[in-house]
Design a protein around this motif. Structure first.
Motif, mmCIF file in Angstrom:
data_model
loop_
_atom_site.group_PDB
_atom_site.id
_atom_site.type_symbol
_atom_site.label_atom_id
_atom_site.label_comp_id
_atom_site.label_asym_id
_atom_site.label_seq_id
_atom_site.Cartn_x
_atom_site.Cartn_y
_atom_site.Cartn_z
ATOM 1 N N VAL A 10 3.438 33.469 15.242
ATOM 2 C CA VAL A 10 4.428 32.458 15.648
ATOM 3 C C VAL A 10 3.740 31.342 16.420
ATOM 4 N N GLY A 15 5.368 27.794 17.183
ATOM 5 C CA GLY A 15 6.588 28.308 17.797
ATOM 6 C C GLY A 15 6.299 29.047 19.092
ATOM 7 N N GLY A 17 7.024 32.779 21.141
ATOM 8 C CA GLY A 17 7.453 34.165 21.022
ATOM 9 C C GLY A 17 7.211 34.896 22.325
ATOM 10 N N CYS A 34 15.903 35.745 16.731
ATOM 11 C CA CYS A 34 15.350 34.499 16.200
ATOM 12 C C CYS A 34 16.217 33.326 16.652
ATOM 13 N N GLU A 36 16.250 28.753 16.921
ATOM 14 C CA GLU A 36 15.652 27.475 16.527
ATOM 15 C C GLU A 36 16.016 26.473 17.607
ATOM 16 N N LEU A 89 11.815 35.082 19.180
ATOM 17 C CA LEU A 89 11.010 34.092 18.478
ATOM 18 C C LEU A 89 11.805 32.797 18.398
ATOM 19 N N ASP A 90 11.204 31.706 18.816
ATOM 20 C CA ASP A 90 11.854 30.403 18.714
ATOM 21 C C ASP A 90 10.998 29.532 17.807
ATOM 22 N N ILE A 91 11.359 29.548 16.548
ATOM 23 C CA ILE A 91 10.617 28.806 15.526
ATOM 24 C C ILE A 91 11.526 28.676 14.301
ATOM 25 N N ALA A 94 12.010 31.725 11.150
ATOM 26 C CA ALA A 94 11.251 32.862 11.689
ATOM 27 C C ALA A 94 11.165 34.003 10.678
ATOM 28 N N GLU A 95 12.164 34.133 9.850
ATOM 29 C CA GLU A 95 12.195 35.221 8.882
ATOM 30 C C GLU A 95 10.983 35.205 7.953
#
Length: 103
Positions: A10, A15, A17, A34, A36, A89-91, A94-95
């Motif tokens: 990430v 991103g 994490g 997850c 965004e 996770l901030d992106i 993410a999946e």
């Protein structure tokens, strides 16, 4: 370890994490929250398959603004499984990074 690999992936893709709660290194299930840009929370969990291949399923809807419901749900899950990990996770998308991680 899967968690550290995921956090590195990430970060490499721009991103953020973090481990919100550490679980058992061997038997702990992993929940991944997850986001965004801090919004649209989704919760994923690896569901077992017959052949052992990774099968990450979304267990919390994307279109919710009620963070208290999500927090309550996660707290309830920890009551049943205190060995569980919680990763944030901030992106975008993410999946796709989680899928790269595999099993």
């Amino acid at each position: 370890m899967k968690v550290q690999t995921l956090l590195r992936l990430v970060s490499q893709h721009g991103g953020f994490g973090a481990v919100l709660k550490k679980g058992d290194r061997i038997s702990g299930a992993i929940l991944i929250q997850c986001l965004e840009k801090g919004e649209n929370p989704r919760l994923l969990e690896n569901m077992p398959t017959l052949d052992g291949s990774p099968n990450w399923q979304q267990i919390w809807p994307q279109d919710t603004d009620n963070n208290k419901e999500l927090t309550d749900y996660i707290a309830q899950r920890f009551c049943f499984d205190p060995d569980m990990w919680l990763i944030e996770l901030d992106i975008p998308e993410a999946e796709r990074l989680i899928a790269l991680l595999g099993q």
